[in-house]
Design a protein around this motif. Structure first.
Motif, PDB file in Angstrom:
ATOM      1  N   GLN A  24       0.815  -1.216   0.000  1.00 57.48           N
ATOM      2  CA  GLN A  24       0.000   0.000   0.000  1.00 57.48           C
ATOM      3  C   GLN A  24       0.853   1.273   0.000  1.00 57.48           C
ATOM      4  O   GLN A  24       0.329   2.370  -0.210  1.00 57.48           O
ATOM      5  N   LYS A  54      -4.029   1.987   5.838  1.00 59.92           N
ATOM      6  CA  LYS A  54      -3.970   1.658   4.417  1.00 59.92           C
ATOM      7  C   LYS A  54      -4.306   0.193   4.188  1.00 59.92           C
ATOM      8  O   LYS A  54      -3.808  -0.702   4.867  1.00 59.92           O
ATOM      9  N   GLY A  55      -5.188  -0.043   3.226  1.00 60.83           N
ATOM     10  CA  GLY A  55      -5.562  -1.401   2.861  1.00 60.83           C
ATOM     11  C   GLY A  55      -6.670  -2.001   3.690  1.00 60.83           C
ATOM     12  O   GLY A  55      -7.107  -3.127   3.400  1.00 60.83           O
TER      13      GLY A  55
END
Length: 401
Positions: free
Chosen positions: A78, A279-280
């Motif tokens: 990411q 993130k992700g």
């Protein structure tokens, strides 16, 4: 050591929509050359603006890394796209003080890129088995991203004042090809962007020719906007109908899913306002909402919010959204200030930079432009090369005064 720089500045826009990862390769090579240049020749005397713009490219990657540490979760994949902005910072700090013209090569690359975009548009729209419902795209970018980049290439290829007649005709043809490719992508954001882009071009050309010439330019711009509106009329009618009947079958339509994602993103953000969910982690949050009946199962299959700032707020919180906003505002301010310059070359470069930033902001209203490494690399590389050229010209003017 600096000889490859203009060639890399040309290749990135020329092949951005033709060859996958070319912008990332060009960015990485330019970053390597810049770091080597900085070690051999210390860059001194940076202005506050130059320091700030370089740092603004590091804000978003820095926030993402801090989020990894804070959440003790390290999805390095990411970090791929944010890293592209960080790679652009050394290029800016080196090229602002290097005597290396790059903008002519970049603009030539944009003209060639329009040809590549048009070729992809013709190919994908006329495939026996239509891709993306006959919307222009390529094998590694969806129609919205394709349309955004094609528009940047098209408006960057428009002729500047002082062009020779033959060169002007060639650039106009390339620009029309790029505009055609963008329109063929059928992205609704095109109609938001084109009036602003033509307005910026008019600001640049405000002293070009007499009233008659400016009048013809205005007629041509209005005709292009009108033609675009006519060609994309069905897309806007379809979108309005989907919004108006946001229930039943239309809830999983294109606009219906966007409305669900925007609502879901807002809910998730208020639960994790400072640094987001990480993130992700957005797809996992969507699945939880689908299990609770807040959104449909189809909406839960998406991995982003279809809106840049909402997605940043969800995954990186207020810190991430502010870091990207700071970068956009800083570069746009730097370019906008120079749209009033008496120097036509500087004003031309300021127009190119403004168009690039505005395109990313507007298309970010309907999609996430900084989640894909190719597009993030192109943004970082473009605004860095354009700003560095402006500073080289300004520095040369001061030294020759």
């Amino acid at each position: 050591m600096l000889r490859p720089v203009p060639y890399l500045a040309l290749l990135a826009p020329a092949l951005i929509l033709a060859v996958k990862s070319v912008a990332q390769i060009c960015l990485a090579l330019l970053c390597l050359l810049a770091i080597l240049g900085l070690t051999k020749r210390r860059t001194q005397g940076l202005t506050n603006e130059e320091r700030w713009l370089g740092l603004s490219l590091l804000f978003y990657p820095g926030v993402v890394l801090f989020g990894f540490v804070w959440l003790n979760h390290y999805p390095w994949r990411q970090f791929d796209a944010p890293l592209r902005l960080a790679l652009a910072a050394p290029i800016l700090w080196f090229l602002v003080r290097a005597d290396m013209p790059v903008l002519k090569a970049y603009r030539q690359g944009c003209a060639l890129g329009c040809i590549g975009a048009a070729a992809w548009a013709v190919w994908t729209v006329n495939l026996p088995n239509p891709v993306e419902l006959n919307r222009a795209t390529n094998s590694f970018a969806n129609p919205i991203h394709f349309g955004c980049i094609a528009l940047i290439l098209a408006f960057s290829a428009l002729p500047e004042t002082g062009c020779k007649p033959f060169e002007r005709r060639v650039l106009i043809v390339c620009s029309i090809l790029g505009l055609g490719a963008a329109i063929a992508s059928q992205s609704r954001a095109i109609m938001l962007f084109m009036p602003l882009a033509f307005s910026l071009y008019a600001i640049y050309l405000r002293q070009w020719g007499g009233i008659q010439r400016r009048g013809w330019a205005l007629v041509a711009a209005l005709a292009m906007i009108g033609l675009t509106a006519a060609l994309l009329k069905h897309r806007y009618i379809e979108g309005f109908m989907q919004i108006a009947s946001h229930s039943g079958e239309s809830i999983d339509s294109s606009m219906g899913i966007r409305l669900q994602l925007w609502d879901a993103s807002t809910q998730i953000f208020f639960q994790h306002p400072l640094l987001g969910v990480g993130k992700g982690n957005f797809p996992g949050e969507l699945k939880l909402l689908a299990e609770n009946g807040v959104i449909t199962t189809k909406a839960a299959t998406f991995d982003h919010s279809h809106n840049e700032m909402l997605f940043l707020l969800v995954e990186t919180g207020i810190a991430g959204a502010l870091s990207v906003a700071a970068m956009y505002i800083s570069f746009l301010t730097a370019f906008a200030r120079r749209l009033a310059s008496a120097n036509l070359r500087i004003r031309w470069a300021a127009y190119l930079g403004s168009v690039t930033v505005v395109a990313y902001v507007i298309f970010g209203l309907v999609d996430c432009m900084l989640t894909i490494s190719m597009q993030t690399a192109f943004l970082g590389l473009s605004i860095t090369l354009i700003y560095a050229q402006i500073r080289q010209w300004e520095r040369s003017k001061v030294q020759n005064a």
